[in-house]
Design a protein around this motif. Structure first.
Motif, mmCIF file in Angstrom:
data_model
loop_
_atom_site.group_PDB
_atom_site.id
_atom_site.type_symbol
_atom_site.label_atom_id
_atom_site.label_comp_id
_atom_site.label_asym_id
_atom_site.label_seq_id
_atom_site.Cartn_x
_atom_site.Cartn_y
_atom_site.Cartn_z
ATOM 1 N N GLY A 137 0.821 -1.202 0.000
ATOM 2 C CA GLY A 137 0.000 0.000 0.000
ATOM 3 C C GLY A 137 0.855 1.252 0.000
ATOM 4 O O GLY A 137 0.583 2.208 -0.731
ATOM 5 N N LEU A 138 1.928 1.235 0.769
ATOM 6 C CA LEU A 138 2.818 2.389 0.863
ATOM 7 C C LEU A 138 3.504 2.640 -0.477
ATOM 8 O O LEU A 138 3.596 3.788 -0.944
ATOM 9 C CB LEU A 138 3.862 2.137 1.955
ATOM 10 N N VAL A 139 3.975 1.550 -1.124
ATOM 11 C CA VAL A 139 4.653 1.696 -2.410
ATOM 12 C C VAL A 139 3.685 2.288 -3.438
ATOM 13 O O VAL A 139 4.027 3.203 -4.195
ATOM 14 C CB VAL A 139 5.175 0.323 -2.877
ATOM 15 N N LEU A 140 2.445 1.780 -3.436
ATOM 16 C CA LEU A 140 1.470 2.291 -4.397
ATOM 17 C C LEU A 140 1.156 3.763 -4.122
ATOM 18 O O LEU A 140 1.021 4.564 -5.049
ATOM 19 C CB LEU A 140 0.190 1.454 -4.337
ATOM 20 N N LEU A 141 1.078 4.123 -2.842
ATOM 21 C CA LEU A 141 0.796 5.514 -2.488
ATOM 22 C C LEU A 141 1.916 6.414 -2.997
ATOM 23 O O LEU A 141 1.662 7.486 -3.559
ATOM 24 C CB LEU A 141 0.648 5.642 -0.975
ATOM 25 N N ALA A 142 3.178 5.943 -2.811
ATOM 26 C CA ALA A 142 4.313 6.722 -3.298
ATOM 27 C C ALA A 142 4.212 6.914 -4.812
ATOM 28 O O ALA A 142 4.469 8.006 -5.338
ATOM 29 C CB ALA A 142 5.614 6.024 -2.931
ATOM 30 N N ALA A 143 3.802 5.845 -5.520
ATOM 31 C CA ALA A 143 3.674 5.940 -6.974
ATOM 32 C C ALA A 143 2.605 6.963 -7.347
ATOM 33 O O ALA A 143 2.784 7.768 -8.276
ATOM 34 C CB ALA A 143 3.325 4.569 -7.551
ATOM 35 N N VAL A 144 1.478 6.960 -6.612
ATOM 36 C CA VAL A 144 0.400 7.905 -6.906
ATOM 37 C C VAL A 144 0.881 9.335 -6.687
ATOM 38 O O VAL A 144 0.704 10.213 -7.535
ATOM 39 C CB VAL A 144 -0.832 7.594 -6.029
#
Lengths: 178, 345
Positions: free
Chosen positions: A151-158
């Motif tokens: 979730g954190l990695v995806l948030l960073a990508a967003v």
């Protein structure tokens, strides 16, 4: 030959055929359509393995959303005749080795594992493995940390993509004067 | 096997026959809203107008534009028409007769199935727009693909809170959870999810309008800017297929809304969830049909009442309005229902 066998063969044909068409079509729109067919096959394969949630998520996310976004870009740029010539170059000689490699991988890895297991696994194992509830319990109790990290990695990508898209160049004067 | 076949046939015929009824209702209601008479020449009160329209469309000459991608151009209408029809397979249209559950296929991930298969009709619209070799059609197709992806997020998030309350993803089970009653501030109400999850219902309906390309979100068509959008070049039966696809998608979405939020086939004194008689089964089908028709009338009412959004407003509403609202609703639901998800508050 059981109904499950027939379904698997149809799904496998869709997967392999769709993937082959996706890399051989000149038209980007047809390639996208072929990928959708391939993803549908993957979804059916998940269903056959009693992982119904993964199967429907495969179609929902990949066929229903990601390829639609691809299509959006393709149509926005109007790639009617496929990739521009400068990218295409002389791609012909590359086709055959790639195809052979894919076939070899398929024959070596996929076929023995899927065609010769003898018996299909029971479609709904008792412990709920693969069901929506079973998957949810596994993800949210056994693998909470991994889930949070993803979730954190995806948030960073967003955040990153918003930052990149939001960085506008300074406004230029409109063409043709004021 | 035989029962499944019979149920499939019933759903197929019901959907196909509901489309002309809806077209007639839409024309009549729009006429009343605009203080006109509407169709009144073909048959009594103009009820045979849809038949006349169908005959006209069947006999019209079909024109395929020069430069069109003929293969995709021909198949796109089918891609728009088949998925919403297929999606209805997982919607329970009644309780049960004997032990036969009145749903074509009661798969364990019914909700997701309906959304997933229904959303595939975007390919028909996008490919139809692209294959027409017409800039207006292409713009319509591009708009529809971006719109579909954006509003699917809100739609999915609205569903999450409903599934949390229901504690299940099977459609019949979600209906059964709504058969009881609960009291809100002393007022006894049926335990429909619309009363337990009003925010989710509003988000769901707004996103459903966008998914179906209906006003106020019919930007892929948008006759004031794009002539007729993705179906500008279509004529004859292929145009009719797009048209029917839109109506079948509306029916399927209304059926989903009824199942998830409005108690499905259950209406308190009339249906008995524990009975499996033929009479009770028929009544539950009628209740489901009446509720679905009521939602469809709201679709028509909204179309002829609200003006169309601008495209940037549509995107703004979706991403900055509906998605955060639905996310907040999921968080609130988790806080209120917490570990007791799946039970009544």
């Amino acid at each position: 030959m059981t109904a499950a066998d027939l379904s698997f063969l149809a799904a496998a044909a869709a997967m392999v055929g769709g993937a082959a068409l996706a890399v051989t079509r000149r038209s980007a729109v047809y390639a996208a359509l072929s990928v959708v067919v391939s993803f549908m096959g993957v979804g059916v394969a998940y269903f056959l393995l009693a992982a119904e949630f993964l199967g429907i998520a495969q179609v929902f996310i990949y066929a229903g959303a990601i390829i639609v976004l691809f299509l959006f870009v393709i149509m926005l740029l109007d790639l009617r005749r496929g990739v521009p010539d400068l990218v295409r170059g002389n791609d012909r000689p590359f086709h055959l080795p790639a195809l052979l490699l894919a076939l070899a991988v398929f024959l070596l890895a996929a076929l023995p594992a899927t065609v010769c297991p003898g018996e299909w696994p029971p479609l709904a194992p008792d412990d709920g493995f693969g069901s929506t509830g079973g998957l949810g319990r596994a993800v949210y109790s056994g693998h909470t940390l991994a889930f949070e990290v993803v979730g954190l990695v995806l948030l960073a990508a967003v955040v990153g993509s918003v930052a990149v898209a939001g960085a506008r160049p300074p406004r230029e004067a409109p063409p043709g004067g004021a | 096997m035989g029962a499944t076949l019979a149920k499939s046939l019933f759903v197929l015929l019901a959907l196909l026959h509901l489309v002309p009824v809806l077209v007639y209702l839409e024309r009549k209601l729009s006429a009343w809203i605009q203080d006109r008479r509407g169709p009144n020449r073909v048959g009594p009160w103009g009820v045979l107008q849809p038949v006349a329209d169908a005959v006209k469309l069947l006999f019209k000459e079909e024109v395929i534009p020069a430069g069109a991608d003929r293969g995709l151009y021909r198949w796109a209408p089918a891609l728009a028409f088949v998925p919403p029809m297929l999606a209805f397979a997982a919607i329970p249209f009644g309780n049960r007769i004997g032990t036969e559950s009145l749903v074509v296929s009661d798969i364990p991930v019914g909700v997701l199935f309906v959304l997933t298969i229904g959303s595939l009709s975007v390919y028909g619209i996008a490919f139809g727009g692209w294959a027409s070799n017409n800039k207006w059609a292409l713009l319509g197709g591009v708009r529809s693909s971006a719109q579909m992806v954006s509003y699917e997020v809100a739609l999915g998030l609205a569903l999450v809170s409903v599934l949390m309350v229901s504690g299940n993803v099977g459609m019949q089970e979600i209906v059964r959870r709504q058969t009881g009653s609960f009291s809100l501030a002393g007022v006894p109400l049926p335990a429909w999810n619309v009363f337990q999850q009003p925010v989710a219902f509003v988000v769901f309906m707004a996103a459903a309008f966008a998914e179906n390309n209906r006003l106020p979100f019919d930007l892929p068509e948008c006759e004031t800017e794009l002539v007729a959008g993705y179906h500008t070049e279509y004529s004859s039966m292929r145009f009719a297929l797009f048209f029917m696809g839109e109506y079948v998608a509306m029916i399927t979405m209304s059926g989903l809304a009824v199942t998830l939020f409005l108690g499905g086939w259950h209406l308190d004194p009339f249906t008995d969830p524990d009975s499996g008689t033929w009479a009770q089964g028929a009544i539950s089908v009628l209740v489901f049909g009446a509720k679905t028709l009521a939602v469809l009338l709201v679709y028509i009412w909204v179309r002829w009442t609200l003006p169309r959004f601008r495209y940037d407003q549509l995107m703004g509403l979706g991403w900055k309005g509906l998605v955060p609202l639905a996310l907040a609703n999921v968080a609130a639901t988790a806080l209120i229902w917490g570990p007791e998800a799946g039970t009544m508050p």
